[in-house]
Scaffold this motif. Sequence first.
Motif, short mmCIF file in Angstrom:
data_model
loop_
_atom_site.label_atom_id
_atom_site.label_comp_id
_atom_site.label_asym_id
_atom_site.label_seq_id
_atom_site.Cartn_x
_atom_site.Cartn_y
_atom_site.Cartn_z
N LEU A 158 -3.65 3.73 -7.47
CA LEU A 158 -3.57 2.27 -7.27
C LEU A 158 -4.05 2.14 -5.84
CD1 LEU A 158 -0.54 0.80 -9.41
CD2 LEU A 158 -2.69 1.22 -10.13
N ALA A 159 -3.63 2.84 -4.98
CA ALA A 159 -3.90 2.78 -3.63
C ALA A 159 -5.53 3.08 -3.34
CB ALA A 159 -3.15 3.64 -2.62
N GLN A 160 -5.68 3.92 -4.16
CA GLN A 160 -7.25 4.27 -3.99
C GLN A 160 -8.12 3.01 -4.63
OE1 GLN A 160 -8.53 7.79 -6.11
NE2 GLN A 160 -10.66 7.04 -6.24
N ILE A 161 -7.85 2.36 -5.56
CA ILE A 161 -8.64 1.27 -6.36
C ILE A 161 -8.44 0.07 -5.61
CG2 ILE A 161 -6.99 0.54 -7.88
CD1 ILE A 161 -10.81 0.63 -8.32
N ALA A 162 -7.18 -0.26 -4.91
CA ALA A 162 -6.91 -1.33 -4.08
C ALA A 162 -8.00 -1.20 -2.65
CB ALA A 162 -5.46 -1.50 -3.58
N LYS B 243 0.79 -1.24 -0.01
CA LYS B 243 0.12 -0.09 -0.17
C LYS B 243 0.90 1.23 -0.03
CE LYS B 243 -3.69 2.31 2.63
NZ LYS B 243 -2.69 3.56 3.17
N ALA B 244 1.95 1.23 0.84
CA ALA B 244 2.67 2.65 1.07
C ALA B 244 3.42 2.96 -0.49
CB ALA B 244 3.89 2.36 2.05
N ASP B 245 3.69 1.62 -1.17
CA ASP B 245 4.63 2.18 -2.37
C ASP B 245 3.62 2.27 -3.61
OD1 ASP B 245 6.81 1.67 -0.95
OD2 ASP B 245 6.87 -0.44 -1.01
N MET B 246 2.24 2.00 -3.29
CA MET B 246 1.57 2.27 -4.61
C MET B 246 1.27 3.79 -4.92
SD MET B 246 -1.56 -0.46 -3.95
CE MET B 246 -1.46 -2.26 -3.88
#
Length: 289
Positions: A31-35, A24-27
Amino acid sequence: MDEAVKAPPPKDFDALRAAMIERKADMPKRLAQIAAYCLANPDEIAFGTAASIAGAATVQPSTLVRLAHHLGYEGFSDLQRIFRERLKEKTLSYEERLNMLEQTNAQAAETELLGGFLTAASQSINRFAASLEIEKLAQATEILARAETIYLIAKRRSYPLTAHMAYAFGKLGIRYVMAATPNGVEAEMARFAGPRDAAFAVSFSPYAADTIAQAQAFAARETPIVSVTDSVFSPLAAFSACWFEIVESDFAGFRSLSASMALAMTLPVAVAEKRRRLEREQNGSIAME
């Protein structure tokens, strides 16, 4: 352009969830939003199209493909397959789970069943004990101890946790309200809460929509929320002042509540002790004046 992850892609939902949390921290932000949306709405991911999912998550459909590539999949359909397989497992009835248990061990004795559940309970408790942040427990105790009224929010499998806390709070003389009513006025109950109160909410994946909606209503009134959930991507984590991540182990598809119940037993006692200390400090200050 995101570089594809060289490691093999996760083969099941638990592995996928773990990979999303770890990375998560590296997205990139999108991408973090859709994950986060995927883990909060797994059923929608299983049933939806790339266009409908992207629209609901307010991203471009291409972002779904980028996420799939980032996690090592060939395309979005491969990622979606993991969510569909999870849905098949999730929708197994209790009768089907019993049938699966019999197929695994047709002669399972009661002692073997008990052993399986005890092992799952032990794994859950040991995992939580190893990951617990003492400062977070102190923070949760502080929030609840200073609250005039504590609102308890949970549904379905999570309900036993708040039921026990309600019993303990009542015995300890701590004012609480169960945010669950037979006449459907849960939404109205939030109107009585404010910054001087607190809420305690519990929800595990697939997150109960009613629990999330009720917790959001309290948060909107600036009522601090302490919550228990199972993922950094949980909707509860986004608006909780303090939250605990507890991933319970299961036996034959029947998930434990042991670690969560240990916390539910701890907090009322910790809150009562904290209130006594605060009261002594206040009385001492008054006497000095």
